[in-house]
Design a protein around this motif. Structure first.
Motif, mmCIF file in Angstrom:
data_model
loop_
_atom_site.group_PDB
_atom_site.id
_atom_site.type_symbol
_atom_site.label_atom_id
_atom_site.label_comp_id
_atom_site.label_asym_id
_atom_site.label_seq_id
_atom_site.Cartn_x
_atom_site.Cartn_y
_atom_site.Cartn_z
ATOM 1 N N ILE A 78 38.157 -2.822 -6.321
ATOM 2 C CA ILE A 78 38.495 -1.397 -6.312
ATOM 3 C C ILE A 78 37.810 -0.781 -5.101
ATOM 4 O O ILE A 78 36.579 -0.727 -5.027
ATOM 5 N N LEU A 79 38.601 -0.282 -4.160
ATOM 6 C CA LEU A 79 38.069 -0.005 -2.834
ATOM 7 C C LEU A 79 38.742 1.208 -2.194
ATOM 8 O O LEU A 79 39.899 1.514 -2.459
ATOM 9 N N GLY A 80 37.999 1.873 -1.317
ATOM 10 C CA GLY A 80 38.590 2.829 -0.401
ATOM 11 C C GLY A 80 39.112 4.115 -0.998
ATOM 12 O O GLY A 80 39.930 4.792 -0.378
ATOM 13 N N SER A 81 38.659 4.497 -2.180
ATOM 14 C CA SER A 81 39.101 5.775 -2.743
ATOM 15 C C SER A 81 38.341 6.926 -2.091
ATOM 16 O O SER A 81 37.143 6.812 -1.840
ATOM 17 N N PRO A 82 39.005 8.066 -1.829
ATOM 18 C CA PRO A 82 38.285 9.231 -1.316
ATOM 19 C C PRO A 82 37.417 9.896 -2.382
ATOM 20 O O PRO A 82 36.614 10.772 -2.069
ATOM 21 N N ARG A 83 37.593 9.480 -3.628
ATOM 22 C CA ARG A 83 36.756 9.952 -4.729
ATOM 23 C C ARG A 83 35.932 8.745 -5.222
ATOM 24 O O ARG A 83 35.456 7.957 -4.440
ATOM 25 N N VAL A 84 35.768 8.619 -6.529
ATOM 26 C CA VAL A 84 34.995 7.486 -7.038
ATOM 27 C C VAL A 84 35.919 6.311 -7.308
ATOM 28 O O VAL A 84 37.133 6.472 -7.477
ATOM 29 N N GLY A 85 35.344 5.114 -7.370
ATOM 30 C CA GLY A 85 36.150 3.943 -7.659
ATOM 31 C C GLY A 85 36.663 3.940 -9.083
ATOM 32 O O GLY A 85 37.858 3.749 -9.331
ATOM 33 N N SER A 90 35.446 12.545 -20.611
ATOM 34 C CA SER A 90 35.884 12.859 -21.980
ATOM 35 C C SER A 90 35.742 11.670 -22.918
ATOM 36 O O SER A 90 36.716 11.169 -23.495
ATOM 37 N N SER A 91 34.493 11.204 -23.051
ATOM 38 C CA SER A 91 34.150 10.129 -23.995
ATOM 39 C C SER A 91 34.781 8.788 -23.642
ATOM 40 O O SER A 91 34.954 7.921 -24.502
ATOM 41 N N SER A 92 35.135 8.589 -22.393
ATOM 42 C CA SER A 92 35.698 7.308 -21.967
ATOM 43 C C SER A 92 34.600 6.350 -21.535
ATOM 44 O O SER A 92 33.499 6.759 -21.174
ATOM 45 N N SER A 93 34.916 5.064 -21.574
ATOM 46 C CA SER A 93 34.024 4.040 -21.075
ATOM 47 C C SER A 93 34.880 2.958 -20.421
ATOM 48 O O SER A 93 36.102 3.108 -20.310
ATOM 49 N N GLN A 111 30.542 9.283 -13.953
ATOM 50 C CA GLN A 111 30.528 9.657 -15.372
ATOM 51 C C GLN A 111 30.440 11.172 -15.487
ATOM 52 O O GLN A 111 29.638 11.815 -14.815
ATOM 53 N N GLU A 112 31.268 11.754 -16.333
ATOM 54 C CA GLU A 112 31.256 13.200 -16.516
ATOM 55 C C GLU A 112 31.739 13.538 -17.920
ATOM 56 O O GLU A 112 32.304 12.697 -18.622
ATOM 57 N N ASP A 113 31.505 14.755 -18.329
ATOM 58 C CA ASP A 113 32.030 15.286 -19.587
ATOM 59 C C ASP A 113 31.730 14.399 -20.787
ATOM 60 O O ASP A 113 32.598 14.109 -21.605
ATOM 61 N N GLY A 114 30.490 13.949 -20.906
ATOM 62 C CA GLY A 114 30.099 13.184 -22.077
ATOM 63 C C GLY A 114 30.717 11.808 -22.162
ATOM 64 O O GLY A 114 30.941 11.291 -23.262
ATOM 65 N N SER A 115 31.003 11.185 -21.035
ATOM 66 C CA SER A 115 31.581 9.835 -21.059
ATOM 67 C C SER A 115 30.547 8.823 -21.529
ATOM 68 O O SER A 115 29.338 9.048 -21.459
ATOM 69 N N GLY A 116 31.022 7.674 -22.013
ATOM 70 C CA GLY A 116 30.128 6.628 -22.457
ATOM 71 C C GLY A 116 29.602 5.818 -21.294
ATOM 72 O O GLY A 116 30.010 5.996 -20.140
ATOM 73 N N ASN A 117 28.691 4.908 -21.588
ATOM 74 C CA ASN A 117 28.135 4.043 -20.558
ATOM 75 C C ASN A 117 29.013 2.807 -20.394
ATOM 76 O O ASN A 117 29.265 2.081 -21.361
#
Length: 267
Positions: A78-85, A90-93, A111-117
């Motif tokens: 996963i490479l080269g994104s202008p944002r995060v990879g 919202s509670s995703s992991s 990680q944002e909005d209470g996402s999981g680890n």
């Protein structure tokens, strides 16, 4: 994409809002795919399986997860994104194994909005990430992709170079036996990180007339084709398309005759 469905062996590139969107509560598989210059993969309340994929140079995140999504990524680059990879919200992991997440402008994993680890293991993560076997070293690709002055993604070559820290440092436990190109994994002392296995033999070149697959066209190929046609020796025929020497779409007596004419008469 829905459970039981999936994508395999496809290249999705240069779109404007395409990419892959996984519907809520679904568990499809995306395997051996290249997704580049698009919007990446979006997971909505779903648990897709991404295997042997190259996700590079997409306009948003490489993989975006929200509303309790939980994708599993194995041997993905996963490479080269202008944002995060990989973006988790919202509670995703997510579970990453044998992955390379590198050269994403917003960082490797967000990680944002209470996402999981996320559970990350045996992966090359820029800036590092906790987990067994993880490394933070330049993966040493043959050619890194980049955004040009017109904001167009120029894809790279994500095979690993000799000496890459990602070679033989992945795990072979529960990973696909073939890489994105269909080459055996492992090809060396251990399994590699990323979609491409280093040291895997190159795909054989197609050679018209090479019926027995020995990388040359000679009298043995005519004999192989005749044996296949008249003696019932299918096991000796390596490639029926190659044996179709005159390229007329069918395999018959005219093909070994055409090969013999070429070899001995220069026809």
């Amino acid at each position: 994409l829905r459970t039981g469905g999936g994508l395999s062996g496809l290249t999705v590139t240069g779109g404007s809002g395409g990419g892959g969107v996984v519907s809520p509560s679904e568990i499809p598989e995306i395997r051996d795919c290249t997704i580049s210059g698009d919007i990446g993969v979006t997971c909505i309340s779903s648990s897709p399986l991404l295997t042997n994929c190259v996700i590079s140079g997409n306009f948003l995140e490489g993989v975006r997860c929200y509303d309790s999504a939980s994708p599993t990524l194995t041997n993905c680059s996963i490479l080269g994104s202008p944002r995060v990879g990989v973006s988790l919200a919202s509670s995703s992991s997510a579970t990453l194994k044998n992955c390379i997440v590198w050269n994403n402008a917003g960082g490797a994993i967000g990680q944002e909005d209470g996402s999981g680890n996320p559970i990350v293991s045996y992966s090359c993560i820029e800036a590092g990430w906790p987990g067994d076997g993880n490394i933070d070293q330049d993966p040493s690709f043959v050619q890194q992709g980049y955004w040009d002055v017109s904001n167009t993604w120029i894809p790279g070559d994500y095979h690993l170079q000799p000496g890459s820290p990602c070679i033989d440092t992945g795990t072979c436990n529960g990973v696909p036996p073939l890489d994105i190109e269909g080459n055996a994994r492992p090809a060396g002392a251990g399994c590699d990180m990323g979609a491409y296995e280093f040291g895997a033999p190159p795909a054989p070149l197609f050679r018209r007339g090479d019926a027995n697959g020995d990388a040359k066209a000679d009298i043995s190929d005519a004999i192989t084709t005749l044996g296949f046609l008249f003696l019932g020796n299918p096991g000796q025929l390596a490639c029926e398309k190659s044996a179709d020497t005159n390229d007329d779409g069918k395999l018959d007596l005219s093909d070994p005759v055409a090969l013999l004419n070429h070899l001995f008469l220069g026809a």
